[in-house]
Design an enzyme around this catalytic site. Structure first.
Site, mmCIF file in Angstrom:
data_model
loop_
_atom_site.group_PDB
_atom_site.id
_atom_site.type_symbol
_atom_site.label_atom_id
_atom_site.label_comp_id
_atom_site.label_asym_id
_atom_site.label_seq_id
_atom_site.Cartn_x
_atom_site.Cartn_y
_atom_site.Cartn_z
ATOM 1 C CD GLU B 66 65.960 210.577 6.498
ATOM 2 O OE1 GLU B 66 64.955 210.226 6.862
ATOM 3 O OE2 GLU B 66 67.254 209.894 5.670
ATOM 4 C CG HIS B 135 66.644 210.574 -4.379
ATOM 5 N ND1 HIS B 135 65.042 210.707 -4.150
ATOM 6 C CD2 HIS B 135 67.070 209.844 -3.902
ATOM 7 C CE1 HIS B 135 64.730 209.649 -3.884
ATOM 8 N NE2 HIS B 135 66.272 209.369 -3.093
#
Lengths: 385, 332
Positions: B66, B135
């Protein structure tokens, strides 16, 4: 004197794989064929000398202005490394993107930024290249394809990958032609220890991007010697080989060999649309920033490094090969001293950045200050222009 | 004989795809990049079929990287390309915090207006269902604090398409927060191209007694709560803010001046949140209109628990919204 280079790039071996081998001196030699550039004639070399003298004088006056509190914040001086910026930038086209770290005044000047705008930026004035909003570490110049100095160590490495992605996309997808640019992405040896550099290299390799990661190895990240912060510091080629990226070492204290070696690399990257990792071995004469007393290295080391100075080396070459006189050097020095003095005066006279600039450039459309008590941000169209 | 044309109804995920495809057809500077977006057709099938239409040069699979691909996309945006970066989850954007907050948000300002960043970061935000704490991030409050970004949170397929098209056309960085729990929801989406402007809230239910303000997924609970409260004689107005930056506080204030009561439902944590910001602004602008202080519903101030019963108790839900409205309107 003879132009020496730490790596002989003109090899008979035509193997185009990206493997590299260390030679007896521990230097790395890429095994693909690179065309070695001709050393340009006297006029160009005098131009390089002038640029290096300009950068050095500019930095001397920058330190002075900093001590006189005309410059605030962090300020990093490039003295000692001038040959890297001048030699590498000379090897690419004026419209090839350049992005770099925070020790960025030298590259900005080598790229063609007017010293007035560079100095005014550090003074925090409206005449600065970024209207005084970035300061010493953030030199941006769209006209010269300079995509910024960046203050966070290694943050510029994914950006450099992205600039190369963009030129390739523009050249190939939008224009339907062949990729014809190469991006220069400079980093210091401290950036070797940031994760995003490895992500940037991985992506550049996977996507075949024409970006050269130019490591300016001045051996210290702030006060930490490279061996204390970087594993395998003696063999950095492994860092890029792990990503199938070629590596070369160049003598960053000699502008002639820097240019000669780097030009071949830049041309290869442009032609092949592939990345490269180039280690320019150099030394910064001053501290990491203006507040650094340099207690982590010895005076002897500094003296020995300064004895092998990039400006003196080029002057010596010009005397021996082109019969340039000492007077000519003096004249050049006088010229740049005047130019830098004028830049400082110009920057002093540049008005302070006006208050309404505070609210400009947050968004491309006209958003104003966030007061927290009214409909935020959205002002009348054109309200701040 | 009366001719009726059946309204076209599509899923939220299809609406997102339509927005991207239309913009990519309209502007070749637009491309999509992210983990599994191309060959895998998207982890949540949002980009299904896009590789086939646009090819690998414009629908680009990235490694799980990312920080690298966010920074790379920002570099490309500095040159005027218009990347759409898919985060499989906004939870994973945290490892890209430096590029998205330091570079995307500030590039235009730090370069004195020379280099903008026309980029969209999009993906799932909020609890997906028993994914546990790392998450299940709701990043809106965290990122809304940073000047220089716009932030949109669509609630239905119509807004998903219209807001995403606006985001892609915007010259500024946009954080586009979707919800995994909404991807399969359906509603009418016209065939013709349209956009939904930023900074214009939508009244999803009109009412007289209490204003409920929310964004994205929790609106579902707000609308359910409004129906339940209607049975008790409490008539709620439900406002979908649609974008957090810019924030359409004017519409919210207008509503509160009418209802004299306000509940803000924000799925992020309560401390220094979007909810606390809206409450503060409503207090400042509706001081004399409010019959009670603004009540807030948030996720509980703990890491998101995995256990089903705990997670359900932790998130905003219809029951919590009902209780907050009853309290705000002195009906408890």
């Amino acid at each position: 004197m003879v132009v020496s280079t730490s790596v002989d790039l003109l090899m008979a071996d035509t193997d185009t794989t990206s493997t590299a081998q260390s030679n007896a001196n521990g230097m790395t030699e890429p095994t693909h064929l690179l065309k070695q550039a001709e050393i340009p004639g006297k006029g160009v070399l005098l131009g390089w000398l002038r640029q290096m003298l300009l950068i050095r004088e500019f930095e001397v006056r920058t330190m002075q202005a900093y001590q006189n509190r005309l410059i605030g914040g962090f300020c990093h001086i490039y003295i000692g490394q001038e040959a890297v910026a001048v030699g590498t930038i000379a090897a690419v086209n004026p419209d090839d993107p350049v992005v770099l770290a925070y020790r960025d005044h030298g590259h900005a000047l080598a790229r063609g930024m007017d010293p007035k705008n560079c100095m005014a930026e550090m003074f925090g004035r409206i005449g600065g290249c970024a209207k005084g909003k970035g300061g010493s570490m953030h030199m941006f110049d769209a006209d010269h394809y300079l995509y910024g100095g960046h203050g966070i160590v290694s943050a510029q490495t994914p950006l450099g990958t992205g600039l190369a992605f963009a030129t390739k996309y523009e050249d190939e997808v939008i224009s339907g032609g062949k990729s014809s640019h190469v991006t220069l992405c400079y980093l210091g040896d401290g950036a070797l220890n940031q994760g995003c550099f490895y992500e940037a290299m991985n992506l550049a390799s996977l996507l075949d991007l024409p970006v050269i990661f130019v490591l300016e190895n001045n051996r210290y990240s702030m006060g930490t010697a490279i061996e204390r912060g970087t594993s395998m510091a003696h063999d950095l080629r492994l860092k890029s080989e792990a990503h199938d990226i070629n590596h070369a070492i160049i003598d960053g204290k000699n502008v002639l060999s820097t240019y000669r070696d780097f030009k071949g690399i830049a041309d290869w990257c442009r032609e092949e649309s592939r990345p490269y990792f180039v280690e320019a071995q150099t030394y910064r004469y001053k501290g990491h920033s203006m507040s650094d007393p340099r207690k982590y290295r010895t005076k002897e080391e500094e003296n020995s490094e300064e004895a092998n100075d990039c400006i003196a080396t080029l002057e010596e070459f010009l005397v021996e090969e082109h019969d340039v006189t000492k007077d000519a050097f003096k004249q050049l020095t006088r010229q740049v001293k005047t130019q830098v003095r004028q830049a400082v005066e110009w920057a002093k006279k540049s008005p302070e950045t006006p208050m309404e600039e505070m609210y400009k450039d947050v968004f491309t459309d006209c958003w104003g200050p966030y007061t927290g008590t009214s409909k935020p941000d959205m002002l009348e169209e054109g309200g701040l222009d | 004989m009366k001719v009726t044309t059946k309204e076209r109804v599509i899923e939220f995920r299809d609406a997102l795809r339509e927005a991207m495809c239309e913009e990519m057809r309209n502007d070749e500077r637009v491309f999509l990049l992210g983990e599994e977006v191309a060959q895998y057709n998207g982890a949540y099938k949002v980009s299904k079929g896009m590789l086939e239409e646009f090819g690998a040069r414009r629908v680009i699979d990235t490694p799980i990287s990312e920080s690298g691909f966010s920074g790379m996309s920002i570099g490309a945006a500095m040159r005027g390309l218009r990347p759409i970066v898919e985060f499989m989850s906004w939870s994973f954007s945290l490892v890209a915090a430096d590029p998205i907050l330091n570079n995307a948000a500030k590039m235009l300002y730090m370069s004195g207006g020379q280099f903008g960043c026309p980029i969209v970061f999009r993906g799932n935000d909020g609890a997906g269902g028993q994914l546990a704490s790392t998450h299940s991030w709701c990043v809106e409050s965290l990122y809304a604090n940073v000047p220089g970004i716009k932030m949109a949170i669509p609630y239905d397929a119509y807004d998903a398409k219209g807001l995403l098209k606006t985001a892609i056309q915007d010259d500024n960085p946009v954080f586009f927060l979707e919800s995994e729990r909404l991807l399969s929801t359906k509603c009418h989406v016209p065939t013709e191209e349209y956009t939904v402007p930023f900074g214009k809230a939508l009244v999803r239910r009109s009412g007289e007694d209490c204003t409920i303000i929310s964004f994205g997924r929790p609106l579902h609970f707000c609308l359910e709560a409004a129906e339940e409260l209607a049975k008790e004689g409490i008539d709620c107005e439900v406002i979908d803010g649609r974008t957090i930056r810019p924030l359409d506080i004017d519409s919210m204030v207008e509503s509160v001046k009418k209802t004299n009561a306000c509940v803000v439902v924000d799925q992020s944590w309560s401390f220094a949140s979007v909810g606390s910001e809206i409450a503060s602004q409503i207090h400042a602008q509706c001081f004399d209109d409010l019959d009670n202080h603004v009540h807030r519903v948030h996720s509980d101030d703990v890491p998101t628990p995995y256990a089903y019963n705990l997670e359900q108790a932790y998130l905003p839900n219809t029951r919590k919204v009902c209780e907050a409205v009853r309290q705000a309107t002195y009906n408890s």
